[in-house]
Design an enzyme around this catalytic site. Structure first.
Site, PDB file in Angstrom:
ATOM      1  N   GLY A  68       0.819  -1.219   0.000  1.00  0.00           N
ATOM      2  CA  GLY A  68       0.000   0.000   0.000  1.00  0.00           C
ATOM      3  C   GLY A  68       0.849   1.264   0.000  1.00  0.00           C
ATOM      4  O   GLY A  68       2.081   1.211   0.066  1.00  0.00           O
ATOM      5  N   SER A 105      -1.657 -10.588  -3.148  1.00  0.00           N
ATOM      6  CA  SER A 105      -0.384  -9.932  -3.495  1.00  0.00           C
ATOM      7  C   SER A 105       0.829 -10.821  -3.246  1.00  0.00           C
ATOM      8  O   SER A 105       1.972 -10.381  -3.415  1.00  0.00           O
ATOM      9  CB  SER A 105      -0.189  -8.664  -2.659  1.00  0.00           C
ATOM     10  N   ARG A 127      -6.610   4.150  18.446  1.00  0.00           N
ATOM     11  CA  ARG A 127      -6.141   5.500  18.815  1.00  0.00           C
ATOM     12  C   ARG A 127      -6.790   6.053  20.078  1.00  0.00           C
ATOM     13  O   ARG A 127      -6.192   6.825  20.803  1.00  0.00           O
ATOM     14  CB  ARG A 127      -6.416   6.479  17.667  1.00  0.00           C
ATOM     15  N   CYS A 152      -3.419  11.436   9.779  1.00  0.00           N
ATOM     16  CA  CYS A 152      -2.430  12.269   9.080  1.00  0.00           C
ATOM     17  C   CYS A 152      -2.629  13.766   9.341  1.00  0.00           C
ATOM     18  O   CYS A 152      -1.659  14.501   9.555  1.00  0.00           O
ATOM     19  CB  CYS A 152      -2.477  11.968   7.581  1.00  0.00           C
ATOM     20  N   ARG A 210     -11.510  17.144   1.034  1.00  0.00           N
ATOM     21  CA  ARG A 210     -10.664  16.418   0.074  1.00  0.00           C
ATOM     22  C   ARG A 210     -10.465  17.304  -1.146  1.00  0.00           C
ATOM     23  O   ARG A 210     -11.432  17.891  -1.655  1.00  0.00           O
ATOM     24  CB  ARG A 210     -11.367  15.117  -0.331  1.00  0.00           C
ATOM     25  N   HIS A 218      -0.953  17.099   2.509  1.00  0.00           N
ATOM     26  CA  HIS A 218      -2.132  17.717   3.129  1.00  0.00           C
ATOM     27  C   HIS A 218      -1.771  19.150   3.547  1.00  0.00           C
ATOM     28  O   HIS A 218      -0.674  19.400   4.068  1.00  0.00           O
ATOM     29  CB  HIS A 218      -2.534  16.956   4.392  1.00  0.00           C
TER      30      HIS A 218
END
Ligand SMILES: NC(=O)c1ccc[n+]([C@@H]2O[C@H](COP(=O)([O-])OP(=O)(O)OC[C@H]3O[C@@H](n4cnc5c(N)ncnc54)[C@H](OP(=O)(O)O)[C@@H]3O)[C@@H](O)[C@H]2O)c1
Length: 340
Positions: A12, A40, A99, A130, A236, A243
């Site tokens: 990824g 994969s 988290r 992020c 977005r 970002h």
């Protein structure tokens, strides 16, 4: 003696960056394995000048491995992270699954490295969202000086934050706009992303905010200070990587814009580029592949007593995910596992 490292989700966006950064920073690796889904298996990923053949996460035995850097979604993390942790392998997880768990430290090493020792409760450490990671690197040194009361942030988030499918959708849709016979309707995103912006990331919450916005609130409190109030609008934008955030900060004490600029210049992980001239600021395409969080446009907010505005840009696949995860691994190594 170095570490035995597992990279989970190695095919990824974040997994590939984790391998790049482990190699770039010469992390003391004795042995490394790249895992992804069964489909994969055998596909090749780069680790420095070596090539690794990807193995199947589902049949992997984590016994005897020191750390596993996870970059798969929450669903796969829920199945495999507890297995790794139970086998004695410390999980550093990029998904949102752990988290907010009080028994799992949520770490940005420049901000709250001391909290890392809480890892031993579950053998798991969480990596923040992020957008939060880059913002808290900038907030912490300012908070230490003038106590932040409230933050109003609007984000401009790149499509790579939505994984490989996000990148493909922007690429294919952009081409299809010039070649309308090859129509590419929105699939990953809720509306057309090419030549557009979408004020919606992750699911809607009951109060009308989105989960992405809620994450910025909850994670800033857990990492920096529970007393800080945050309100966010997450958007977005048709940018591949990087970002950006427009951040308005209200402090308890007065903080002059020049002093804020000096504090940020000295702060770990921050690069200030702030010239009041054409191009004297950083835009997302310039931050790609960099480790720093870039701060520009620092200026007083004259509408409140103690307010500042700033512009914050970072590579979301690096500080927002892979770099932060590798920094956590480095901190864990130095403070707890002590190999290498
Ligand atoms: N992108 C960002 O800016 C960012 C920032 C912070 C956190 N994160 C988080 O990091 C994680 C990975 O994001 P990404 O952007 O790298 O996603 P991605 O590009 O879509 O890659 C997903 C990776 O997970 C693997 N995977 C998915 N389901 C799996 C399963 N059931 N078993 C084994 N492997 C599986 C995929 O393997 P295959 O190729 O074999 O399918 C691939 O390697 C997510 O939790 C995301 O929320 C991302």
């Amino acid at each position: 003696m170095g570490y035995r490292i597992v990279v989970v989700g190695a095919t990824g966006n974040v997994g590939r960056e984790m391998l790049n950064i482990l190699a770039e920073r010469q992390f003391p690796v004795d042995e490394i394995v790249a895992l992804a889904s069964r489909k994969s298996m055998g596909s090749e990923v780069s680790f420095g000048d070596k090539t690794l053949k990807t193995k199947d996460l589902d049949t992997f035995d984590f016994t005897g491995w020191d750390m596993a850097l996870f970059a798969v979604g929450s669903d796969a993390t829920k199945i495999y992270a507890p297995k790794a942790a139970a086998a004695g392998c410390v999980v550093i997880d990029n998904s949102s699954l752990y988290r907010y768990d009080p028994d799992v430290p949520l770490i940005v090493p420049e901000v709250n490295a001391d909290a890392i020792m809480g890892y031993s409760k579950k053998n798991i450490i969480a990596n923040p969202n992020c957008s939060t990671a880059q913002m808290v690197v900038a907030l912490k040194p300012l908070h230490d000086r003038a106590r932040i009361k409230r933050v109003v942030v609007s984000t401009y988030q790149s499509v790579s934050g939505a994984g490989k499918e996000g990148i493909d959708e922007l690429w294919d849709q952009t081409k299809s706009i010039y070649n309308p016979v090859d129509d590419k309707p929105a699939r990953k995103f809720t509306k057309q992303i090419a030549f557009n912006v979408i004020p919606h990331i992750d699911v809607f919450m009951e109060d009308g905010s989105t989960k992405e916005e809620w994450k910025m609130v909850a994670e800033t409190k857990k990492i920096v200070d529970p007393s800080i109030k945050v309100t966010a609008t997450c958007v977005r934008v048709p940018v591949f990587v990087g970002h950006s955030e427009a951040v308005n900060i209200e402090f308890e004490d007065h903080l002059d814009e020049d002093e804020a600029r000096e504090i940020l210049r000295e702060a770990p992980g921050i690069m200030v580029i702030d010239k009041r001239e054409d191009g004297g600021y950083v835009s997302p395409v310039e931050c790609v592949g960099d480790y720093a969080t870039f701060i520009s446009r620092i200026r007083q907010d004259s509408t409140i007593d103690n307010g500042l505005n700033l512009w914050c840009v970072s590579d979301n696949l690096r500080k927002g995910a892979a770099l932060n995860a590798v920094q956590i691994a480095e901190t864990l190594g130095t403070r707890a596992l002590k190999k290498g």
